[in-house]
Design an enzyme around this catalytic site. Sequence first.
Site, PDB file in Angstrom:
ATOM      1  N   ASN A   7       0.824  -0.978  -0.063  1.00 21.52           N
ATOM      2  CA  ASN A   7       0.160  -0.075   0.059  1.00 21.52           C
ATOM      3  C   ASN A   7       1.006   1.312  -0.014  1.00 21.52           C
ATOM      4  OD1 ASN A   7      -1.699   2.092   0.619  1.00 21.52           O
ATOM      5  ND2 ASN A   7      -2.315   1.607   2.732  1.00 21.52           N
ATOM      6  N   LYS A   9       0.416   4.192  -0.607  1.00 20.71           N
ATOM      7  CA  LYS A   9      -0.441   5.314  -0.003  1.00 20.71           C
ATOM      8  C   LYS A   9       0.031   6.707  -1.116  1.00 20.71           C
ATOM      9  CE  LYS A   9       0.172   3.400   4.566  1.00 20.71           C
ATOM     10  NZ  LYS A   9      -0.103   3.801   6.176  1.00 20.71           N
ATOM     11  N   HIS A  85      -9.505   1.571   4.766  1.00 18.76           N
ATOM     12  CA  HIS A  85      -8.074   2.092   5.647  1.00 18.76           C
ATOM     13  C   HIS A  85      -8.604   2.970   6.851  1.00 18.76           C
ATOM     14  CE1 HIS A  85      -4.101   3.057   6.454  1.00 18.76           C
ATOM     15  NE2 HIS A  85      -3.634   2.053   6.017  1.00 18.76           N
ATOM     16  N   GLU A  87      -6.482   5.092   7.895  1.00 21.13           N
ATOM     17  CA  GLU A  87      -6.317   6.705   7.536  1.00 21.13           C
ATOM     18  C   GLU A  87      -7.690   7.331   6.746  1.00 21.13           C
ATOM     19  OE1 GLU A  87      -2.768   5.861   5.435  1.00 21.13           O
ATOM     20  OE2 GLU A  87      -1.679   5.233   7.243  1.00 21.13           O
ATOM     21  N   GLU A 157      -5.067  -4.654  10.955  1.00 18.93           N
ATOM     22  CA  GLU A 157      -4.161  -3.667  11.009  1.00 18.93           C
ATOM     23  C   GLU A 157      -4.510  -2.813  12.289  1.00 18.93           C
ATOM     24  OE1 GLU A 157      -2.105  -2.539   7.000  1.00 18.93           O
ATOM     25  OE2 GLU A 157      -3.847  -1.197   7.228  1.00 18.93           O
ATOM     26  N   GLY A 163       2.616   2.300  10.696  1.00 17.23           N
ATOM     27  CA  GLY A 163       3.541   3.824  10.782  1.00 17.23           C
ATOM     28  C   GLY A 163       4.496   3.949  11.987  1.00 17.23           C
ATOM     29  N   SER A 199       3.262  -1.697  10.128  1.00 16.98           N
ATOM     30  CA  SER A 199       5.036  -1.650  10.610  1.00 16.98           C
ATOM     31  C   SER A 199       5.642  -2.831  10.184  1.00 16.98           C
ATOM     32  CB  SER A 199       5.296  -1.413  11.957  1.00 16.98           C
ATOM     33  OG  SER A 199       4.929  -0.105  12.126  1.00 16.98           O
ATOM     34  N   GLY A 220       3.040  -0.671   4.169  1.00 15.64           N
ATOM     35  CA  GLY A 220       2.855   0.503   3.903  1.00 15.64           C
ATOM     36  C   GLY A 220       4.165   1.007   3.567  1.00 15.64           C
ATOM     37  N   GLY A 221       4.725   1.664   4.369  1.00 13.49           N
ATOM     38  CA  GLY A 221       6.075   2.424   4.227  1.00 13.49           C
ATOM     39  C   GLY A 221       7.141   1.217   3.508  1.00 13.49           C
TER      40      GLY A 221
HETATM   41  P1  PGA Z   1       2.849   0.712   7.379  1.00 16.30           P
HETATM   42  O1  PGA Z   1       1.531   0.807   6.891  1.00 16.30           O
HETATM   43  O2  PGA Z   1       3.430  -0.477   7.064  1.00 16.30           O
HETATM   44  O3  PGA Z   1       3.600   1.878   7.146  1.00 16.30           O
HETATM   45  O4  PGA Z   1       2.703   0.870   9.136  1.00 16.30           O
HETATM   46  C1  PGA Z   1       0.489  -0.243   6.773  1.00 16.30           C
HETATM   47  C2  PGA Z   1      -0.819   0.203   6.223  1.00 16.30           C
HETATM   48  O5  PGA Z   1      -1.161   1.172   6.677  1.00 16.30           O
HETATM   49  O6  PGA Z   1      -1.421  -0.531   5.634  1.00 16.30           O
END
Ligand code: PGA
Length: 237
Positions: A7, A9, A85, A87, A157, A163, A199, A220-221
């Site tokens: 993802n 983002k 998600h 966010e 999640e 993050g 993470s 994500g990241g």
């Molecule tokens: P992250 O994000 O791996 O950066 O923690 C995961 C996500 O929001 O799907």
Amino acid sequence: MKLVIGNQKSYLDNQEIDEFLKGIQQVNNSNVIICPSAIYFNKFKDKGILLGSQNVSSYPKGATTGELSAEQLKSIGVNFSIVGHSERRELLKESNDDISLKIKCLLENHMVPILCVGETLEQREKEKTREILSTQLKEAIGTLSSDLSEKIIIAYEPIWAIGTGVVPTNEEITEITKYIRDFLKKHYNSNNLVLYGGSVSLKNIEQLNRIDMIDGYLIGGASTKREEFLNIIEKCQ
Ligand code: PGA
């Protein structure tokens, strides 16, 4: 083998995505799905990578300025979409009802919803995790038949792990993802794929791979850093 969903983002600008895509040819594994910013789908066209969107409209194609409909996504070869998600739930106030409509649009277009669920730190501390997860699942999946609900990939999640570099223990992930599986079996008679997200990185992937209860990851990241992402993919084969 574990499923790996990236993802990305809104992290990468045009130059950065071009840089990311250099040397990404090797990713043609059936267990890898990338969800880039929608403006970059074309750049992935000849890479043979499964593609997902990070969001989808809750309306069919038509007069909905700024939205991307499931029909449009499907027509350019995007077969997966993240929905719910945290966010978007937090920043854009997306509700379980909105998410339910999005899931319906996706399924009508034979796309696979990747439904994110998870609790905040406060909810966790108040021991409300199960209640929150069951509400999120029930309201988003609604009255779908077992056949349809089984098509949804669930991503657990925990919001406090996204993050932050903080990851629950393997035991905690096992316990909660088992709860999700049992819930779906009981209420929908469905056996869904269940992922963990929050993470996930090259540092913890080997540890996480020991969890039998999960089918893969939503990343994500780390999915925006090419070498790290490729290494994670390698460890998930
Ligand atoms: P992250 O994000 O791996 O950066 O923690 C995961 C996500 O929001 O799907």
